[in-house]
Design a protein around this motif. Structure first.
Motif, PDB file in Angstrom:
ATOM      1  N   VAL A  22      -1.410   3.144   6.497  1.00 48.64           N
ATOM      2  CA  VAL A  22      -1.779   4.543   6.277  1.00 48.64           C
ATOM      3  C   VAL A  22      -2.007   5.179   7.641  1.00 48.64           C
ATOM      4  CG1 VAL A  22      -3.281   6.139   5.053  1.00 48.64           C
ATOM      5  CG2 VAL A  22      -2.957   3.811   4.163  1.00 48.64           C
ATOM      6  N   THR A  23      -1.363   6.314   7.876  1.00 54.02           N
ATOM      7  CA  THR A  23      -1.556   7.022   9.140  1.00 54.02           C
ATOM      8  C   THR A  23      -2.149   8.397   8.854  1.00 54.02           C
ATOM      9  OG1 THR A  23      -0.462   7.949  11.088  1.00 54.02           O
ATOM     10  CG2 THR A  23       0.870   7.765   9.081  1.00 54.02           C
ATOM     11  N   TYR A  24      -3.183   8.754   9.626  1.00 56.03           N
ATOM     12  CA  TYR A  24      -3.908  10.010   9.444  1.00 56.03           C
ATOM     13  C   TYR A  24      -3.646  10.939  10.629  1.00 56.03           C
ATOM     14  CZ  TYR A  24      -6.331   7.154   5.978  1.00 56.03           C
ATOM     15  OH  TYR A  24      -6.617   6.323   4.918  1.00 56.03           O
ATOM     16  N   ASP A  25      -4.233  12.116  10.560  1.00 55.73           N
ATOM     17  CA  ASP A  25      -4.026  13.097  11.626  1.00 55.73           C
ATOM     18  C   ASP A  25      -4.704  12.694  12.930  1.00 55.73           C
ATOM     19  OD1 ASP A  25      -2.500  14.668   9.981  1.00 55.73           O
ATOM     20  OD2 ASP A  25      -4.133  16.041   9.452  1.00 55.73           O
ATOM     21  N   TRP A  73      -5.454   0.877  14.442  1.00 54.27           N
ATOM     22  CA  TRP A  73      -4.972   1.255  15.770  1.00 54.27           C
ATOM     23  C   TRP A  73      -4.886   2.774  15.805  1.00 54.27           C
ATOM     24  CZ3 TRP A  73      -1.014   4.030  17.975  1.00 54.27           C
ATOM     25  CH2 TRP A  73      -0.832   3.862  19.362  1.00 54.27           C
ATOM     26  N   ASN A  74      -5.776   3.391  16.578  1.00 51.54           N
ATOM     27  CA  ASN A  74      -5.842   4.859  16.639  1.00 51.54           C
ATOM     28  C   ASN A  74      -5.912   5.447  15.230  1.00 51.54           C
ATOM     29  OD1 ASN A  74      -5.885   4.709  19.382  1.00 51.54           O
ATOM     30  ND2 ASN A  74      -3.804   5.393  19.709  1.00 51.54           N
ATOM     31  N   ALA A  75      -4.933   6.235  14.838  1.00 51.85           N
ATOM     32  CA  ALA A  75      -4.990   6.897  13.532  1.00 51.85           C
ATOM     33  C   ALA A  75      -4.288   6.086  12.440  1.00 51.85           C
ATOM     34  CB  ALA A  75      -4.361   8.286  13.622  1.00 51.85           C
ATOM     35  N   TRP A  76      -3.904   4.856  12.752  1.00 48.70           N
ATOM     36  CA  TRP A  76      -3.221   3.991  11.791  1.00 48.70           C
ATOM     37  C   TRP A  76      -4.177   2.936  11.255  1.00 48.70           C
ATOM     38  CZ3 TRP A  76       2.328   3.674  10.881  1.00 48.70           C
ATOM     39  CH2 TRP A  76       3.057   4.663  11.533  1.00 48.70           C
ATOM     40  N   VAL A  77      -4.069   2.657   9.954  1.00 48.25           N
ATOM     41  CA  VAL A  77      -4.867   1.593   9.327  1.00 48.25           C
ATOM     42  C   VAL A  77      -3.918   0.683   8.550  1.00 48.25           C
ATOM     43  CG1 VAL A  77      -6.682   1.022   7.686  1.00 48.25           C
ATOM     44  CG2 VAL A  77      -6.925   3.041   9.150  1.00 48.25           C
ATOM     45  N   SER A  78      -4.041  -0.600   8.813  1.00 52.00           N
ATOM     46  CA  SER A  78      -3.247  -1.610   8.104  1.00 52.00           C
ATOM     47  C   SER A  78      -4.173  -2.396   7.173  1.00 52.00           C
ATOM     48  CB  SER A  78      -2.582  -2.570   9.103  1.00 52.00           C
ATOM     49  OG  SER A  78      -2.039  -3.697   8.439  1.00 52.00           O
ATOM     50  N   VAL A  79      -3.760  -2.532   5.913  1.00 51.61           N
ATOM     51  CA  VAL A  79      -4.545  -3.284   4.927  1.00 51.61           C
ATOM     52  C   VAL A  79      -3.614  -4.286   4.239  1.00 51.61           C
ATOM     53  CG1 VAL A  79      -5.968  -3.161   2.860  1.00 51.61           C
ATOM     54  CG2 VAL A  79      -6.051  -1.297   4.534  1.00 51.61           C
ATOM     55  N   VAL A  80      -3.925  -5.564   4.376  1.00 51.15           N
ATOM     56  CA  VAL A  80      -3.163  -6.635   3.712  1.00 51.15           C
ATOM     57  C   VAL A  80      -4.065  -7.265   2.657  1.00 51.15           C
ATOM     58  CG1 VAL A  80      -1.988  -8.842   3.981  1.00 51.15           C
ATOM     59  CG2 VAL A  80      -1.737  -7.083   5.741  1.00 51.15           C
ATOM     60  N   GLU A  81      -3.630  -7.219   1.410  1.00 52.48           N
ATOM     61  CA  GLU A  81      -4.408  -7.794   0.298  1.00 52.48           C
ATOM     62  C   GLU A  81      -3.665  -9.004  -0.265  1.00 52.48           C
ATOM     63  OE1 GLU A  81      -5.805  -4.818  -2.609  1.00 52.48           O
ATOM     64  OE2 GLU A  81      -4.832  -3.351  -1.288  1.00 52.48           O
ATOM     65  N   VAL A  82      -4.418 -10.039  -0.527  1.00 56.88           N
ATOM     66  CA  VAL A  82      -3.864 -11.237  -1.165  1.00 56.88           C
ATOM     67  C   VAL A  82      -4.736 -11.610  -2.356  1.00 56.88           C
ATOM     68  CG1 VAL A  82      -3.434 -13.700  -0.890  1.00 56.88           C
ATOM     69  CG2 VAL A  82      -2.771 -12.138   0.928  1.00 56.88           C
ATOM     70  N   ALA A 124      -7.775   9.667  14.887  1.00 49.26           N
ATOM     71  CA  ALA A 124      -8.493   8.397  14.809  1.00 49.26           C
ATOM     72  C   ALA A 124      -9.836   8.544  14.089  1.00 49.26           C
ATOM     73  CB  ALA A 124      -8.714   7.833  16.209  1.00 49.26           C
ATOM     74  N   ALA A 125     -10.479   9.704  14.234  1.00 50.45           N
ATOM     75  CA  ALA A 125     -11.782   9.914  13.582  1.00 50.45           C
ATOM     76  C   ALA A 125     -11.636   9.825  12.060  1.00 50.45           C
ATOM     77  CB  ALA A 125     -12.373  11.257  13.989  1.00 50.45           C
ATOM     78  N   THR A 126     -10.570  10.417  11.530  1.00 54.91           N
ATOM     79  CA  THR A 126     -10.340  10.352  10.087  1.00 54.91           C
ATOM     80  C   THR A 126     -10.047   8.921   9.663  1.00 54.91           C
ATOM     81  OG1 THR A 126      -9.445  12.599  10.113  1.00 54.91           O
ATOM     82  CG2 THR A 126      -8.957  11.255   8.181  1.00 54.91           C
ATOM     83  N   ALA A 127      -9.293   8.203  10.476  1.00 58.84           N
ATOM     84  CA  ALA A 127      -8.992   6.804  10.155  1.00 58.84           C
ATOM     85  C   ALA A 127     -10.268   5.969  10.104  1.00 58.84           C
ATOM     86  CB  ALA A 127      -8.020   6.241  11.189  1.00 58.84           C
ATOM     87  N   GLN A 165       0.982  -0.180  23.074  1.00 51.08           N
ATOM     88  CA  GLN A 165       1.931   0.429  22.157  1.00 51.08           C
ATOM     89  C   GLN A 165       1.443   0.274  20.728  1.00 51.08           C
ATOM     90  OE1 GLN A 165       5.672  -1.474  23.027  1.00 51.08           O
ATOM     91  NE2 GLN A 165       6.180   0.003  24.614  1.00 51.08           N
ATOM     92  N   ASN A 166       1.870   1.183  19.890  1.00 51.70           N
ATOM     93  CA  ASN A 166       1.522   1.128  18.475  1.00 51.70           C
ATOM     94  C   ASN A 166       2.097  -0.147  17.861  1.00 51.70           C
ATOM     95  OD1 ASN A 166       1.200   1.505  15.722  1.00 51.70           O
ATOM     96  ND2 ASN A 166       1.847   3.632  15.742  1.00 51.70           N
ATOM     97  N   PRO A 167       1.254  -1.067  17.381  1.00 51.32           N
ATOM     98  CA  PRO A 167       1.777  -2.321  16.820  1.00 51.32           C
ATOM     99  C   PRO A 167       2.453  -2.133  15.471  1.00 51.32           C
ATOM    100  CG  PRO A 167      -0.592  -2.197  16.494  1.00 51.32           C
ATOM    101  CD  PRO A 167      -0.222  -1.013  17.339  1.00 51.32           C
ATOM    102  N   PHE A 168       2.278  -0.949  14.882  1.00 46.13           N
ATOM    103  CA  PHE A 168       2.837  -0.703  13.551  1.00 46.13           C
ATOM    104  C   PHE A 168       4.105   0.150  13.582  1.00 46.13           C
ATOM    105  CE2 PHE A 168      -1.918  -0.733  12.934  1.00 46.13           C
ATOM    106  CZ  PHE A 168      -1.975  -2.075  12.588  1.00 46.13           C
ATOM    107  N   LEU A 169       4.556   0.516  14.784  1.00 44.29           N
ATOM    108  CA  LEU A 169       5.727   1.384  14.895  1.00 44.29           C
ATOM    109  C   LEU A 169       6.542   0.956  16.105  1.00 44.29           C
ATOM    110  CD1 LEU A 169       6.881   3.943  13.437  1.00 44.29           C
ATOM    111  CD2 LEU A 169       5.819   5.284  15.258  1.00 44.29           C
ATOM    112  N   THR A 170       7.786   0.561  15.882  1.00 44.40           N
ATOM    113  CA  THR A 170       8.671   0.129  16.958  1.00 44.40           C
ATOM    114  C   THR A 170       9.972   0.913  16.881  1.00 44.40           C
ATOM    115  OG1 THR A 170       7.739  -2.108  16.895  1.00 44.40           O
ATOM    116  CG2 THR A 170       9.869  -1.823  18.004  1.00 44.40           C
ATOM    117  N   ASP A 171      10.269   1.649  17.945  1.00 46.95           N
ATOM    118  CA  ASP A 171      11.496   2.456  17.984  1.00 46.95           C
ATOM    119  C   ASP A 171      11.608   3.354  16.756  1.00 46.95           C
ATOM    120  OD1 ASP A 171      12.234   1.302  20.392  1.00 46.95           O
ATOM    121  OD2 ASP A 171      13.277  -0.356  19.405  1.00 46.95           O
TER     122      ASP A 171
END
Length: 227
Positions: A153-156, A211-220, A158-161, A70-76
């Motif tokens: 950030v979600t793209y159209d 994850w697929n077309a989603w990219v997560s970026v955490v900056e500290v 996975a290749a674009t991601a 399942q998409n770890p960045f999207l729940t319900d």
């Protein structure tokens, strides 16, 4: 029905008529066909189960069937932004989400390959073509002016991601960041980490996960040293 009697050692034996024999034969043949049909059905069911259970991961060829995670960045239907206490360095900086910033966590924040809080990596903010995308961001403040941000950030596709992730790595390298050992939590989610010293001698750490077309970026961006 005609009866035929024979004497065998003084015992009368009653033989069934020809029609009764044919009826019994038809019944036996029907039962055999039913048994064969059931056996065939069992084989098909078993084969079907084996086709699901026996094939292993399409990557390794061993184990159980790989089920699409399942998409770890999207729940319900709800985008999952990081809680303040889930961010790296929480024990040191005591993050507070949106402290003194807009509380709306809807689509906002800079596109990739922009990176670097407080203009730590200004070169990454150069104008560039942006593919179609949706962006979500949440910012955090901590002690001693420490800053953090989580962007999704979600793209159209996975290749674009992947392409945008490659550009982000280039921007981080240009900013002086290098690959860093991931924490146990980061390693468990398949994330990669980058770290380095930026302006004012502060340390910046970036955690990236796709994850697929989603990219997560955490900056500290660490806080300023006490003077």
């Amino acid at each position: 029905m005609a009866d035929v009697e024979e004497l065998l050692e003084g015992v009368a034996v009653r033989l069934p008529a020809a029609e009764e024999i044919r009826t019994q034969g038809r019944r036996r043949r029907t039962r055999r066909r039913a048994a064969r049909a059931l056996a065939g059905a069992a084989v098909l069911v078993t084969a079907g189960v084996c086709a699901v259970v026996l094939p292993e991961s399409p990557v390794t060829g061993h184990g159980t069937v790989a089920v699409a995670p399942q998409n770890p960045f999207l729940t319900d239907g709800v985008v999952q932004m990081r809680e303040a206490d889930e961010l790296p360095g929480y024990a040191q900086w005591h993050w507070k989400a949106n402290e003194g910033l807009p509380t709306d966590a809807g689509p906002q924040g800079g596109p990739l390959p922009q990176v670097g809080l407080d203009q730590a990596c200004p070169a990454s903010f150069a104008a560039t073509d942006e593919p179609d995308q949706k962006r979500y961001s949440l910012q955090y403040r901590g002690r001693d002016d420490a800053l953090a941000q989580h962007r999704l950030v979600t793209y159209d596709d996975a290749a674009t991601a992947r392409e945008q992730l490659t550009r982000l790595r280039g921007a981080m390298t240009a900013c002086g960041l290098t690959s860093a050992p991931p924490t146990a939590d980061e390693e468990g989610t398949g994330s990669s980490a980058w770290s380095g010293t930026v302006k004012d001698g502060r340390t910046m750490r970036v955690t990236v996960r796709r994850w697929n077309a989603w990219v997560s970026v955490v900056e500290v961006l660490d806080g300023r040293a006490a003077r």
